[in-house]
Scaffold this motif. Structure first.
Motif, PDB file in Angstrom:
ATOM      1  N   LEU A  49      16.834  21.005  37.826  1.00 46.86           N
ATOM      2  CA  LEU A  49      18.252  20.652  37.949  1.00 46.86           C
ATOM      3  C   LEU A  49      18.900  21.505  39.021  1.00 46.86           C
ATOM      4  O   LEU A  49      18.769  22.731  39.020  1.00 46.86           O
ATOM      5  N   ASP A  50      19.585  20.839  39.951  1.00 51.18           N
ATOM      6  CA  ASP A  50      20.499  21.520  40.876  1.00 51.18           C
ATOM      7  C   ASP A  50      21.910  21.200  40.401  1.00 51.18           C
ATOM      8  O   ASP A  50      22.371  20.063  40.540  1.00 51.18           O
ATOM      9  N   PRO A  51      22.636  22.175  39.835  1.00 47.14           N
ATOM     10  CA  PRO A  51      23.942  21.888  39.249  1.00 47.14           C
ATOM     11  C   PRO A  51      25.087  21.905  40.254  1.00 47.14           C
ATOM     12  O   PRO A  51      26.251  21.767  39.847  1.00 47.14           O
ATOM     13  N   ALA A  52      24.780  22.078  41.544  1.00 52.26           N
ATOM     14  CA  ALA A  52      25.836  22.132  42.564  1.00 52.26           C
ATOM     15  C   ALA A  52      25.323  21.535  43.866  1.00 52.26           C
ATOM     16  O   ALA A  52      25.282  22.185  44.908  1.00 52.26           O
ATOM     17  N   CYS A  53      24.928  20.264  43.812  1.00 47.32           N
ATOM     18  CA  CYS A  53      24.346  19.603  44.988  1.00 47.32           C
ATOM     19  C   CYS A  53      25.380  19.482  46.101  1.00 47.32           C
ATOM     20  O   CYS A  53      26.498  19.021  45.883  1.00 47.32           O
ATOM     21  N   LYS A  54      24.957  19.847  47.309  1.00 45.65           N
ATOM     22  CA  LYS A  54      25.785  19.634  48.493  1.00 45.65           C
ATOM     23  C   LYS A  54      25.020  18.798  49.513  1.00 45.65           C
ATOM     24  O   LYS A  54      25.407  17.697  49.846  1.00 45.65           O
ATOM     25  N   SER A  55      23.905  19.343  50.000  1.00 46.93           N
ATOM     26  CA  SER A  55      23.089  18.591  50.948  1.00 46.93           C
ATOM     27  C   SER A  55      21.881  17.950  50.280  1.00 46.93           C
ATOM     28  O   SER A  55      21.218  17.120  50.893  1.00 46.93           O
ATOM     29  N   GLY A  56      21.582  18.366  49.059  1.00 42.18           N
ATOM     30  CA  GLY A  56      20.396  17.866  48.378  1.00 42.18           C
ATOM     31  C   GLY A  56      19.120  18.593  48.780  1.00 42.18           C
ATOM     32  O   GLY A  56      18.016  18.156  48.433  1.00 42.18           O
ATOM     33  N   ILE A  57      19.278  19.728  49.467  1.00 41.96           N
ATOM     34  CA  ILE A  57      18.120  20.409  50.035  1.00 41.96           C
ATOM     35  C   ILE A  57      17.142  20.894  48.965  1.00 41.96           C
ATOM     36  O   ILE A  57      15.924  20.784  49.124  1.00 41.96           O
ATOM     37  N   PHE A  58      17.658  21.427  47.852  1.00 38.97           N
ATOM     38  CA  PHE A  58      16.750  21.939  46.825  1.00 38.97           C
ATOM     39  C   PHE A  58      15.916  20.813  46.220  1.00 38.97           C
ATOM     40  O   PHE A  58      14.698  20.939  46.066  1.00 38.97           O
ATOM     41  N   LEU A  59      16.555  19.703  45.866  1.00 39.43           N
ATOM     42  CA  LEU A  59      15.828  18.584  45.267  1.00 39.43           C
ATOM     43  C   LEU A  59      14.848  17.974  46.263  1.00 39.43           C
ATOM     44  O   LEU A  59      13.740  17.574  45.895  1.00 39.43           O
ATOM     45  N   ARG A  60      15.236  17.925  47.526  1.00 36.88           N
ATOM     46  CA  ARG A  60      14.344  17.360  48.532  1.00 36.88           C
ATOM     47  C   ARG A  60      13.097  18.220  48.691  1.00 36.88           C
ATOM     48  O   ARG A  60      11.971  17.698  48.751  1.00 36.88           O
ATOM     49  N   GLU A  61      13.277  19.549  48.761  1.00 32.25           N
ATOM     50  CA  GLU A  61      12.123  20.430  48.949  1.00 32.25           C
ATOM     51  C   GLU A  61      11.255  20.488  47.695  1.00 32.25           C
ATOM     52  O   GLU A  61      10.030  20.629  47.788  1.00 32.25           O
TER      53      GLU A  61
END
Length: 494
Positions: free
Chosen positions: A53-65
């Motif tokens: 879970l990314d609870p503060a998505c901005k660019s989506g970088i964490f989920l993408r990586e």
């Protein structure tokens, strides 16, 4: 032919080129996101059951990586690429966007389409949000403030066409109800602050609220990148600092004293850090300093001192100072607002009588009648050190020469009959200039400035941190050997 054509073209990662909206909402460079993911056990990316879970998505970088790592890690178990993509995006990756704009950006980064129910999405969802949700949340007002985040009603009670910046994770007492599931990993880069509408355009930290809410979800691993100002506490951060320092589950902290070493386009006073919290591990923390390309690592307890000392090299020095059984220099330091005059107080342009006092204020010098002063009268007819409340320049970052400017503003001896506003405070009270100048010479040493820098993380430090580091023995018996001992390890300080 096509491969040869494109191989010669510069093709940067679009998320590494993205300009930040503000210092409050900083986009994470891909390399930093991957450094944070490297802290996790890599077998997490080989399990089809791991939920992120990314609870503060901005660019989506964490989920993408994360998706990239899962696509490789799950290949032996799910050989079919489309089945693997569907499983990862629909059952393992979840996000909460902070604005409608960033929800679209995040979905575009992760699903290759702003709308994951469109034909362009790499995996088919039944709705336009997929697993990256955005819900327009309203602040809960009480006495002009939001009860959850402290936002000013006058600033954020907005028309429906504008963003409220009431972030979903921190505007609920039951964060587990958002997705109604448990997560193995919570990772992200939360918004840092909100304007309170207060005096001096104060900004209230809110990144601590994201960390605290994430802890309530009890993930196996929690990693966030946040400003390092919490090391020393401050506005709304004292309790957060104490809880983090006492948290024996925090296994790693990577700290950037200069935020530009992490976010090249942003000035963030006090630097930034990211951490790893492991639910099932208890022990000391592996603390890493990164400064101008130099790395220093030390495993140590976080709660050893009253604030979190950021520099590993300073720990042994502070141990030696604490072992000296002498009276602390705090007995010489005045309260803030030493003469009861606010920062905006202004005196007269000329003396009205020979007994008038000289007043130092942020706009220069003026004059004030002695009879007006009822506080700090014991300092008036003494020699003393004038020191600015603003203790650092360059927004707490090093200058172009790599040095941190600590105690460089208005540090001088002032004479009997001279006083100041709340823009300054006073150290010492002497009958002669020589003793006052000795104190000034000590305060100008690299030794003192290094210790001050260790104990505060912003431009405007609390007087408490001066109490913690000054030692009366060093004041009158400071030797050249002590100076050489300290300069070797803190040569970045004037």
């Amino acid at each position: 032919m096509a491969d040869d054509f494109y191989s010669g073209i510069y093709n940067p990662d679009v998320l590494s080129c993205l300009a930040n909206l503000s210092n409050d909402e900083v986009f994470t460079p891909p390399e930093i996101a991957n450094q944070m993911l490297d802290l996790l056990p890599q077998e997490l990316f080989q399990s089809p059951q791991t939920r992120f879970l990314d609870p503060a998505c901005k660019s989506g970088i964490f989920l993408r990586e994360i998706a990239k790592r899962l696509l490789k890690g799950l290949e032996p178990q799910i050989p079919d690429l489309q089945l693997r993509v569907d499983h990862i995006f629909q059952h393992q990756l979840y996000g909460i966007a902070i604005t409608e704009l960033t929800s679209l950006l995040s979905r575009r980064s992760v699903y290759c389409s702003k709308y994951p129910n469109s034909i362009y999405s790499v995996t088919a969802f039944d709705d336009a949000q997929g697993n990256i949700r955005y819900k327009r949340i309203q602040h809960q007002w009480k006495d002009g403030r939001c009860v959850f985040c402290g936002a000013s009603q006058s600033q954020y009670d907005r028309d429906v066409t504008l963003e409220t910046h009431a972030y979903e994770l921190i505007h609920t007492t039951r964060p587990e109800e958002i997705f109604k599931m448990k997560f193995d990993v919570i990772i992200g880069n939360p918004p840092y602050q909100l304007d309170t509408g207060g005096a001096g355009r104060q900004a209230k930290p809110i990144y601590n609220l994201f960390v605290e809410q994430a802890k309530k979800l009890n993930p196996r691993f929690l990693s966030m990148i946040i400003p390092s100002r919490w090391f020393a506490g401050g506005m709304g951060l004292d309790n957060f600092r104490d809880s983090m320092m006492q948290d024996r589950h925090i296994s790693k902290i990577v700290d950037f004293a200069n935020a530009k070493d992490c976010f090249p386009q942003n000035s963030i006073s006090g630097g930034v850090c990211y951490f790893l919290r492991e639910r099932d591990v208890i022990g000391d923390c592996e603390f890493t300093n990164i400064n101008s390309g130099q790395t220093n690592v030390l495993v140590r307890p976080l709660n050893e001192f009253s604030v979190l000392v950021r520099y590993n090299e300073a720990v042994s020095i502070i141990h030696k100072i604490r072992n000296i059984d002498k009276t602390s220099l705090d007995i010489l330091i005045s309260p803030l607002m030493p003469f009861g005059l606010s920062t905006d107080y202004r005196g007269n342009s000329a003396k009205s009588s020979s007994t008038d006092l000289t007043l130092y204020a942020s706009n220069g010098t003026s004059y004030i009648q002695r009879s007006i002063i009822s506080k700090g009268v014991e300092y008036i007819d003494k020699y003393k050190i004038l020191i600015s409340k603003t203790s650092a320049e360059h927004a707490g970052e090093p200058g172009k020469d790599g040095t941190f400017k600590v105690l460089t503003s208005s540090l001088k001896v002032i004479n009997p009959g001279e006083i100041c506003t709340h823009s300054y405070f006073i150290i010492g009270q002497y009958d002669n200039y020589t003793n006052a100048n000795n104190l000034l010479s000590y305060l100008k040493t690299r030794f003192v400035r290094f210790l001050i820098h260790c104990f505060h993380e912003s431009i405007n430090p609390s007087q408490t941190y001066f109490y913690a580091i000054f030692n009366a023995q060093a004041l009158l018996h400071f030797s050249s050997s002590q100076t050489l001992f300290c300069c070797r390890i803190e040569n970045q300080y004037l």
